[in-house]
Write a protein that holds these residues in place. Structure first.
Motif, mmCIF file in Angstrom:
data_model
loop_
_atom_site.group_PDB
_atom_site.id
_atom_site.type_symbol
_atom_site.label_atom_id
_atom_site.label_comp_id
_atom_site.label_asym_id
_atom_site.label_seq_id
_atom_site.Cartn_x
_atom_site.Cartn_y
_atom_site.Cartn_z
ATOM 1 N N ASP A 1 12.123 75.288 34.208
ATOM 2 C CA ASP A 1 11.840 76.653 33.747
ATOM 3 C C ASP A 1 10.346 76.969 33.746
ATOM 4 N N PRO B 1 8.739 78.819 37.231
ATOM 5 C CA PRO B 1 9.172 80.206 37.441
ATOM 6 C C PRO B 1 8.781 81.136 36.284
ATOM 7 N N LEU B 2 8.758 80.627 35.063
ATOM 8 C CA LEU B 2 8.324 81.454 33.934
ATOM 9 C C LEU B 2 6.836 81.770 34.062
ATOM 10 N N THR C 1 6.436 84.423 36.584
ATOM 11 C CA THR C 1 6.840 85.727 36.038
ATOM 12 C C THR C 1 5.677 86.358 35.281
ATOM 13 N N SER D 1 7.439 89.505 29.765
ATOM 14 C CA SER D 1 7.712 88.488 30.780
ATOM 15 C C SER D 1 8.881 87.602 30.365
ATOM 16 N N MET D 2 8.949 87.258 29.091
ATOM 17 C CA MET D 2 10.078 86.463 28.607
ATOM 18 C C MET D 2 11.386 87.233 28.766
ATOM 19 N N TYR E 1 12.323 87.158 32.428
ATOM 20 C CA TYR E 1 12.765 85.823 32.820
ATOM 21 C C TYR E 1 14.167 85.518 32.274
ATOM 22 N N GLU F 1 16.797 87.677 34.082
ATOM 23 C CA GLU F 1 17.072 87.169 35.429
ATOM 24 C C GLU F 1 18.042 85.999 35.398
ATOM 25 N N ARG F 2 18.007 85.245 34.332
ATOM 26 C CA ARG F 2 18.897 84.097 34.189
ATOM 27 C C ARG F 2 20.150 84.469 33.411
#
Length: 158
Positions: free
Chosen positions: A26, A29-30, A33, A147-148, A151, A154-155
């Protein structure tokens, strides 16, 4: 919005922006982001993702300096000490007649300014923090939270 409203909003963010699990997979990619959101907003930031006491991702965009990295470390100490976002502690301290550092008897290596947010699992365990420096404390916090959300969405977690 009043300080009390902002405190409630920040508490809500801390309770809703949680991960079912958070692994090494994680981190990158985080981090990307966060960088993409900064680029989209045409701002320059330094970003750090620390997991279990180890910095796993650290990137400084053009225009940032070692000072941003120092601010990151100071904000991270606040999250580690209080288990709340640095922005929550900034708001909480704003209600007092003494400074954050005076109230908690902490030296200047702690900075209660927005931009560091705990990485929390669904059960409440905090496994790290995401920290940004380069904007105003409020903007740093907003960038991390947005951003969190992106992210996690997206998941398909949110």
């Amino acid at each position: 919005m009043s300080i009390e409203d902002l405190i409630k909003q920040t508490q809500n963010e801390e309770h809703t922006l949680r991960f079912k699990r958070f692994t090494h997979n994680d981190v990158f990619p985080l981090g990307l982001t966060l960088i993409k959101e900064a680029q989209k907003n045409n701002v320059s930031i330094a970003v750090d993702i620390t997991v279990n006491g180890t910095s796993m991702f650290h990137y400084k965009m053009p225009g940032t300096t070692r000072i941003n990295s120092e601010w990151i470390e100071r904000k991270k100490r606040v999250v580690n000490y209080h288990l709340h976002s640095s922005y929550f502690m900034q708001l909480w301290a704003a209600r007092s007649e003494v400074t954050y550092n005076e109230e908690h008897r902490l030296d200047s290596s702690f900075a209660a300014f927005g931009g560091s947010f705990p990485i929390t699992l669904d059960g409440g365990l905090i496994v790290g923090m995401i920290t940004v420096s380069g904007l105003t404390p409020e903007e740093d916090h907003e960038l991390v939270v947005n951003s969190m959300r992106i992210y996690l969405k997206e998941r398909e977690v949110l």
